[in-house]
Each structure stands twice: as structure tokens, then as C-alpha cells.
Motif scaffolding. Sequence first.
Motif, PDB file in Angstrom:
ATOM      1  N   THR A  37      40.652  26.212  35.007  1.00 47.01           N
ATOM      2  CA  THR A  37      41.579  25.097  35.166  1.00 47.01           C
ATOM      3  C   THR A  37      41.320  24.033  34.104  1.00 47.01           C
ATOM      4  O   THR A  37      40.181  23.718  33.794  1.00 47.01           O
ATOM      5  N   PHE A  38      42.381  23.506  33.550  1.00 48.10           N
ATOM      6  CA  PHE A  38      42.290  22.412  32.571  1.00 48.10           C
ATOM      7  C   PHE A  38      42.114  21.119  33.356  1.00 48.10           C
ATOM      8  O   PHE A  38      43.074  20.454  33.719  1.00 48.10           O
ATOM      9  N   GLU A  39      40.878  20.782  33.640  1.00 47.36           N
ATOM     10  CA  GLU A  39      40.545  19.623  34.466  1.00 47.36           C
ATOM     11  C   GLU A  39      40.756  18.313  33.706  1.00 47.36           C
ATOM     12  O   GLU A  39      40.682  18.289  32.479  1.00 47.36           O
ATOM     13  N   PHE A  45      38.049  17.545  31.213  1.00 47.52           N
ATOM     14  CA  PHE A  45      38.148  18.309  29.968  1.00 47.52           C
ATOM     15  C   PHE A  45      39.195  17.672  29.059  1.00 47.52           C
ATOM     16  O   PHE A  45      38.991  17.539  27.855  1.00 47.52           O
ATOM     17  N   ALA A  46      40.300  17.259  29.627  1.00 47.52           N
ATOM     18  CA  ALA A  46      41.347  16.588  28.847  1.00 47.52           C
ATOM     19  C   ALA A  46      40.798  15.305  28.220  1.00 47.52           C
ATOM     20  O   ALA A  46      41.112  14.994  27.072  1.00 47.52           O
ATOM     21  N   LEU A 100      45.033  20.605  24.135  1.00 51.22           N
ATOM     22  CA  LEU A 100      44.316  21.490  23.225  1.00 51.22           C
ATOM     23  C   LEU A 100      45.331  22.265  22.378  1.00 51.22           C
ATOM     24  O   LEU A 100      45.524  23.466  22.519  1.00 51.22           O
TER      25      LEU A 100
END
Length: 70
Positions: free
Chosen positions: A7-9, A12-13, A31
Motif C-alpha cells: 500500500t502507498f501509505e 511513504f508519500a 512516485l
Amino acid sequence: YGAVNDTFEPEFAAVISKFQAENGLGAYGVLDVSTQVKIENTFYKIREEVDDQLKYAYEYLGGNPEDLDL
């Protein structure tokens, strides 16, 4: 920065956005291709610097740098 998952948490963003801002890219936390290329180039540069250091150290200690598998 948290556990690795699929998952793109938000965390992370935020890291991606920070990287983008520090590297002159549009800092919007996505990304995209330009960010991926910049990350790849950054890691390549780090690897190249580490390899050079290893090569010089190996040679200094009497080894032949051409024997290294770099």
C-alpha cells in the motif's frame, strides 16, 4: 518509516515528497517517472562512490582492483 507492504501509505508519500523537494522536483508525493529516475541515479551515484572507495582500499592493501567483481 513503517512496515513494508503493498500500500502507498501517507508516510511513504511524505518521504517521496521530501525527496522530490530536496532534488528540485515537483514535491507532490507521487512516485512518477522523473522521481524514479532521480532515485535510480542517486543510488547509482552512491554505489559508484562506494565502489571507488572499495577499489582504492583494496589496491592500498595490495590487491589488484581488476580482481574485484564490481
